[in-house]
Design a protein around this motif. Structure first.
Motif, PDB file in Angstrom:
ATOM      1  N   ARG A 191      41.384 -29.659   2.286  1.00 65.24           N
ATOM      2  CA  ARG A 191      42.053 -28.367   2.433  1.00 65.24           C
ATOM      3  C   ARG A 191      41.060 -27.218   2.522  1.00 65.24           C
ATOM      4  N   THR A 192      39.953 -27.288   1.780  1.00 59.03           N
ATOM      5  CA  THR A 192      38.949 -26.235   1.881  1.00 59.03           C
ATOM      6  C   THR A 192      38.294 -26.239   3.260  1.00 59.03           C
ATOM      7  N   ALA A 195      40.534 -24.789   5.809  1.00 63.80           N
ATOM      8  CA  ALA A 195      40.584 -23.336   5.653  1.00 63.80           C
ATOM      9  C   ALA A 195      39.316 -22.665   6.167  1.00 63.80           C
ATOM     10  N   ARG A 214      45.782 -20.428   0.974  1.00 63.59           N
ATOM     11  CA  ARG A 214      45.195 -21.553   1.715  1.00 63.59           C
ATOM     12  C   ARG A 214      45.192 -22.862   0.937  1.00 63.59           C
TER      13      ARG A 214
END
Length: 348
Positions: A191-192, A195, A214
């Protein structure tokens, strides 16, 4: 004295019953294979005309030869030059490694862990032990040739460390370090990266609001904790209350305000939305709230009903909790967590 690995003749059920549990399991596997082989040989003999069609299968006894116990001591002293064939791993795995020209322990550092797991007859438990052996010798598997795969492999290796070692590995990481150096869960790392946050510097520069949008609540908490363990948290320096509102902290992670000058808005985690009603009614500090409560004026304030009054009095320690109530016991601050947020000014 009988030999430990002497052949054993199995003629009756009593012969099987005399074996130990481990021996019985191994013997039955061998017996099953022997019966199947004998059946095939019998069928081939009948088909070739060597036996009549009604000939019965002759199988009166089975000679079981226990396999010699292979050395399985991973605690012994191995060296970088130790031959692969001398390691306590499956022989078929040894043959596969030799085919790949991996002849000694140090040669394992020329192959990635992902590639090794793809080798036929190479179990994951064996790969884990080989990794531990390499680490004990100051070596490691090679990085995967694909940079993205190598990054996830490094992250996974950090995740396997004991918690104390993982925290130590995070200490002192600088802004240019990739996010994978934090040893996050794969879902959080994914997910990071989606983003667009590739480095620790980019993570630290992000606002709490942006990260809340995010990342999920669990991922955000993991990132905040990991950054703090590097020695530098988010540069926006969110306060504990802001982190609570973002779902990063639980009530038990917060320290209950005790200063009479503390804003009533800071009481929201304990008293709920009535804190905003108090502020709008002109009650701005904890000290003013105590004075209003002592004078019996809470119910005269707009937005403060019977339930809210009861909750405020319980918070102030002026009324005991009702049976089955959820309010904290008067005078007893909530338990504090090992999660450290620095000073009350919001420094992280």
């Amino acid at each position: 004295m009988p030999k430990l690995h002497a052949p054993k003749v199995i003629r009756t059920v009593a012969d099987l019953a005399a074996l130990s549990d481990v021996e019985l399991q191994q013997c039955l596997l061998g017996l099953c294979a022997a019966i199947q082989a004998r059946r095939r040989a019998h069928a081939n003999a009948v088909a070739a005309g060597g036996l009549p069609a009604d000939a019965q299968l002759d199988f009166d006894e089975y000679v079981w030869k226990p396999a010699e116990k292979r050395r399985n001591d991973w605690d012994q002293d191995f060296e970088r030059t130790t031959a692969i064939a001398d390691l306590p791993i499956r022989r078929r795995a040894v043959h596969q490694l030799i085919e790949l020209r991996i002849l000694a322990v140090e040669d394992l550092s020329a192959i990635s862990e992902r590639e090794l797991l793809a080798v036929k007859d190479m179990a994951s438990t064996t790969v884990t032990r080989l990794r531990e052996l390499l680490h004990s010798l100051g070596l490691d598997f090679a990085e995967h040739p694909d940079p993205a795969t190598a990054e996830y492999a490094r992250n996974a290796a950090l995740r396997r460390l004991p918690e104390e070692q993982l925290r130590a590995s995070r200490a002192g990481l600088t802004d240019d370090a990739p996010v994978s150096r934090l040893g996050l869960r794969n879902s959080t790392l994914e997910r990071t990266k989606r983003a667009g946050l590739q480095t620790l510097g980019e993570l630290r520069e992000a606002s709490l609001r942006d990260l809340t949008v995010r990342l999920g609540r669990q991922e955000l908490r993991e990132v905040v904790v990991a950054l703090q363990e590097t020695g530098a948290g988010l540069r926006c320096n969110p306060t504990p209350l802001e982190l609570w509102r973002a779902g990063v902290l639980e009530l038990g992670d917060l320290e209950q305000p005790a200063d009479e000058s503390a804003s009533v808005l800071d009481l929201q985690p304990w008293v709920g939305a009535v804190a905003e009603s108090l502020h709008a009614a002109g009650i701005r500090t904890l000290g003013e709230l105590r004075s209003a409560a002592a004078a019996g004026q809470l119910r005269t304030l707009r937005g403060v009903g019977a339930h809210s009054e009861d909750r405020l009095l319980q918070f102030l320690g002026l009324r005991a909790s009702t049976p089955g109530g959820r309010a904290p016991a008067p005078g007893v601050p909530p338990a504090t967590s090992v999660f450290t947020l620095g000073s009350s000014s919001g420094e992280s």
